[in-house]
Design an enzyme around this catalytic site. Sequence first.
Site, PDB file in Angstrom:
ATOM      1  CG  HIS A 144     -18.669  52.695 -15.760  1.00  0.00           C
ATOM      2  ND1 HIS A 144     -18.195  51.553 -15.175  1.00  0.00           N
ATOM      3  CD2 HIS A 144     -19.310  53.380 -14.791  1.00  0.00           C
ATOM      4  CE1 HIS A 144     -18.534  51.549 -13.894  1.00  0.00           C
ATOM      5  NE2 HIS A 144     -19.210  52.652 -13.630  1.00  0.00           N
ATOM      6  CB  CYS A 180     -17.077  52.701 -10.904  1.00  0.00           C
ATOM      7  SG  CYS A 180     -18.588  53.497 -10.372  1.00  0.00           S
TER       8      CYS A 180
END
Lengths: 433, 271
Positions: free
Chosen positions: B210, B100
């Site tokens: 995630h 990310c």
Amino acid sequence: MSTSPSPARPPARTSPTTHLPARARLAVATGRAVAGASKLVHFGSGSVIGGRAALLVDRDLLGQLTAGREVLIVSATNGKTTTTRLLVAALGTDRPVVSNSLGANMTPGIVAALGTADPDATAVLEVDERWVAPVLADTHAGTVLLLNLSRDQLDRTQEVRKLAERWHQALAATPPARVVANADDPLVVWAASAAPSVVWVATGQEWTSDAAGCPNCSGRISFEPGSWRCTACDLARPEPDVSVDDTGVILPSGRVDLDLALPGRVNRVNAAFALAAATALGADPQAAAVAAGTVQEVAGRYRVARIGGRDVRLLLAKNPAGWHEAIDMLAPAPAPVVVAINARIADGHDPSWLWDVDYERLAGRVVVATGERRHDLAVRLRYAGVEHETAADITEAVARAAAAPGHEPGSVVDVAANYTAFQEYLELVGGPA
Amino acid sequence: MSGSGDRRDSAVRIGVLFPDLLGTYGDGGNAVVLAQRLAWRDIPVDVVTVAAGQAAPDSCDLYLVGGGEDGPQVQATRELAQSRALHRAVDAGAVVLAVCAGMQILGHRFPDAAGTDQAGLGLLDCDTVRVDRPRAVGELLTRDAAVPDPSDPSGAGRCELGVLTGFENHAGRTVPGQECATLAAVEVGEGNGDGTEGVVCGKVVGTYLHGPVLARNPRLADLLLGWVVGADVLAPLDDGEVDELRTERLRAARSHELAPRRSWRDLLRRS
């Protein structure tokens, strides 16, 4: 809504709206009608939807309901419901108090709680951490308690740093007479530093993972036991005015014994906040401490109830900082425990925070994983080296825990659940007290 | 640094970079997963956690860079750009997993909180840009993922990973460049924003997943570990519980239980 009349004063009156302007009276009546209708069709307690309807009639209703009223606001990521309850008890020794004790902590829930309250009662309001600015602006609260800020509902709540910034701006825009704030949480300290007068509470908070970057300058914060400071600017731990020890609370006025019915170190800290605020408003420290000590459960938290013919104790733990404290409250190993994880809207859809919790500390016992995201938890426990089983529902989970090695026959099974799982089990055992 | 296939005497060194800055979304779990999967195979492991302000070592075998908020993201970039420890390690053959915000800072540029372009580390050939679309928040599921085998000089070899599952939460969109491969095509969710997910340059892997990603995708975990110790050293593990989790998450993603909100423009663009 709860009222805590003081023995020395007449009990709080209810339903007196005659002091309100006509539009506010109509708004309150509308809210009550909608709430009543909602309740009739079993659509929950109806308080929030009633509050929304009332606000449609009078957008400034919260301002009207708190005009001339002493208001206290309690906000935080963790502990706001419990601290509000303790503060209601502590301050209730001194005066009539009204509160939004059902945990509806945004403006609609607050107006629903205040709509029919005694106009002279002091309002102790639990406020969602995202709603501090509007509620403070509407109520001109004289006292604001800020307990902590940490990651919660990763997909939904704003980044904690932005929340601190909004608290900071809110306190600068509508300065309360006093803020009672956590000296050990850099985000809270920076937010509270916008207020003219702060009572700093030493909390010994160990969870610092959300405050490595300075909220003031983005520099690095260096933590040492009992102290912290920014390495780039002046932000540092303020000298505390209030602290806790094993058996009491040290207030600016002196030490007072505290014998809490609620478990855990964190609830002693919550009580310290409540006592600091209550005594600042004139409550007698001894009487306030005794009253806080009698609080046994808070919206079902810590309740002992029967599930599937077995005694369980319900604990709420909904994010890493909350879990950090909750693990210490569980019956010690080898007692098996049930852990329940959901990931609905109110929990946050992203349970990857399970990896920020030190579940390794649960080793040495069997953990039964349940809730809608029990498989996420099972994988986490596997990597944590914690012996575990999964169960599809709470009744099966409690039965498995009771049958696991380490369970003392007849003892209470601890069930630690995050928000919506906790609410579901609370309904199962009869709802909040 | 040992290459693929070597037998090692020393512990595998895993560097966790700035978890205090880039650790908002449980990505610290990736280090737990890697360390345990080595320990279960009796391969010694040493996890080196590098806090902000500390000098990042350039001697680790594998680096983890997690997701975080806008301000800390800029600070982490500053520290890594100044020390160039990660650049030296990658030149020496180290493996990197960047998630990310971590992926964004490893690219050429990314927007900060104010929307201003910040220079990235240039270890991944990609640019992250701010777009006028809702934040991508929800389950992210890819089609079968594969990455070029870094040990195959012809560049034709592929490491197969199956479908990847995770949760995404990001405002920026990432445009992969010509020098990089992507991890996979997106089945459900947003990913890079152009129908692909992730960026891979050699042994540097970036992803929006995630979960943490390595907990939900053990084949990716073992691919990274295989790049360090040699795939033949990695005995199979019982991932039955992860399979249950994957089955349940694939079902949730495909029934769009937690899909990101999407505008009609996204639908046009993606169809």
